[in-house]
Design an enzyme around this catalytic site. Sequence first.
Site, PDB file in Angstrom:
ATOM      1  N   HIS A  62       0.834  -1.210   0.000  1.00 16.32           N
ATOM      2  CA  HIS A  62       0.000   0.000   0.000  1.00 16.32           C
ATOM      3  C   HIS A  62       0.870   1.261   0.000  1.00 16.32           C
ATOM      4  O   HIS A  62       0.575   2.232  -0.710  1.00 16.32           O
ATOM      5  CB  HIS A  62      -0.944   0.009   1.200  1.00 16.32           C
ATOM      6  CG  HIS A  62      -1.873  -1.156   1.241  1.00 16.32           C
ATOM      7  ND1 HIS A  62      -2.620  -1.483   2.355  1.00 16.32           N
ATOM      8  CD2 HIS A  62      -2.179  -2.102   0.303  1.00 16.32           C
ATOM      9  CE1 HIS A  62      -3.340  -2.565   2.098  1.00 16.32           C
ATOM     10  NE2 HIS A  62      -3.082  -2.957   0.863  1.00 16.32           N
ATOM     11  N   HIS A 117      -9.203  -2.153  -5.172  1.00 19.03           N
ATOM     12  CA  HIS A 117      -8.113  -2.449  -4.240  1.00 19.03           C
ATOM     13  C   HIS A 117      -7.108  -3.407  -4.877  1.00 19.03           C
ATOM     14  O   HIS A 117      -5.900  -3.313  -4.617  1.00 19.03           O
ATOM     15  CB  HIS A 117      -8.605  -3.035  -2.920  1.00 19.03           C
ATOM     16  CG  HIS A 117      -7.482  -3.210  -1.942  1.00 19.03           C
ATOM     17  ND1 HIS A 117      -6.945  -2.149  -1.231  1.00 19.03           N
ATOM     18  CD2 HIS A 117      -6.722  -4.290  -1.617  1.00 19.03           C
ATOM     19  CE1 HIS A 117      -5.928  -2.576  -0.509  1.00 19.03           C
ATOM     20  NE2 HIS A 117      -5.770  -3.876  -0.729  1.00 19.03           N
ATOM     21  N   ASP A 141      -3.139  -2.774  -5.134  1.00 14.69           N
ATOM     22  CA  ASP A 141      -2.099  -3.753  -4.797  1.00 14.69           C
ATOM     23  C   ASP A 141      -1.151  -3.979  -5.969  1.00 14.69           C
ATOM     24  O   ASP A 141       0.073  -4.040  -5.799  1.00 14.69           O
ATOM     25  CB  ASP A 141      -2.732  -5.095  -4.411  1.00 14.69           C
ATOM     26  CG  ASP A 141      -3.205  -5.143  -2.971  1.00 14.69           C
ATOM     27  OD1 ASP A 141      -2.839  -4.252  -2.177  1.00 14.69           O
ATOM     28  OD2 ASP A 141      -3.938  -6.097  -2.630  1.00 14.69           O
ATOM     29  N   HIS A 193      -0.540 -11.061  -4.980  1.00 14.11           N
ATOM     30  CA  HIS A 193       0.839 -10.605  -4.788  1.00 14.11           C
ATOM     31  C   HIS A 193       1.856 -11.546  -5.437  1.00 14.11           C
ATOM     32  O   HIS A 193       2.815 -11.104  -6.060  1.00 14.11           O
ATOM     33  CB  HIS A 193       1.143 -10.463  -3.302  1.00 14.11           C
ATOM     34  CG  HIS A 193       0.247  -9.491  -2.605  1.00 14.11           C
ATOM     35  ND1 HIS A 193       0.141  -8.173  -2.989  1.00 14.11           N
ATOM     36  CD2 HIS A 193      -0.596  -9.639  -1.549  1.00 14.11           C
ATOM     37  CE1 HIS A 193      -0.722  -7.554  -2.203  1.00 14.11           C
ATOM     38  NE2 HIS A 193      -1.183  -8.418  -1.324  1.00 14.11           N
TER      39      HIS A 193
END
EC number: 3.5.1.108
Length: 303
Positions: free
Chosen positions: A78, A237, A241, A264
């Site tokens: 973030h 969101h 990311d 991720h």
Amino acid sequence: MLKQRTLKNPIRATGVGLHTGKPIQLTLLPAPADFGIVFRRVDLNPPVEIPANPYNVGETTLSTCLIKGDVRVSTVEHLMSAMAGLGVDNAVIELDSAEIPIMDGSAGPFVFLIQSAGVLEQDAPKKFLRVKKEVTLRDGDKYASFTPFDGFKVNFSIEFDHPVFRDRRPQTEVEFSTASFVKEVSRARTFGFMHEIEYLRSKGLAQGGSMANAIVVGEYRILNEDGLRFEDEFVKHKILDAIGDLYMLGHGLLADFRAHKSGHSLNNRALRLLLEQKDAWEWVTFEDEQPVPIDYLRPLAVA
């Protein structure tokens, strides 16, 4: 010339660790040109520095974690996303814990911190990695791909078999600029399912997780009293990311990044695959009066 940027002044903040639930002190410091973004664990003696680099990314199960030997800094995505959004190339990030504070679960508080510190141009050209041909990584029904584009665009889609997600937009696209990042992306919060949060807590994790820093999804509905900040907050969101994960490159991207059900791990593996295919990209700078394909706010406006 489009110049590199750092922070104008040091700035400090405190927050809570998502997993430990303990207070964390965070300090953002200016750094010289070509320094990059470096995380410094000041709770260790001597302090340990870990540069933001795709090859320093280790654990990616719950967040993006930078690792150097047995030292780690987790939940960096973030803050990295905010650095990308405001065009910060060089900074030192000091912290007294193994994780970046979760704040409100978005990049918004970090954007505010950077804006409060101010942004300073440096006498060195800003570097971009420009994608010249498509590179795609597939993992089952998930994928992440880079294709040539004169700018930086992120297209993301998600898929969850859950009542909350069935009637919501599963896909969205953002053409990156400071303005679009701050307005459309930065305030999108992380989200999790209540049963997963309960399981993590039973394992000693997510001790700092709450509805103050995440969208919590129950069996049939969103449990947060105030609901969503915007209709496509979930997928926005994921874009937040991805921007943070890809900024592990240490430089901006000129590419169209498209992903489906990525996280991720896949974001990082796709970035590494791109770097390995050296004929698929080139470094570029904008030193003359030629048009710049990404619109960053002028430092005076940012400050």
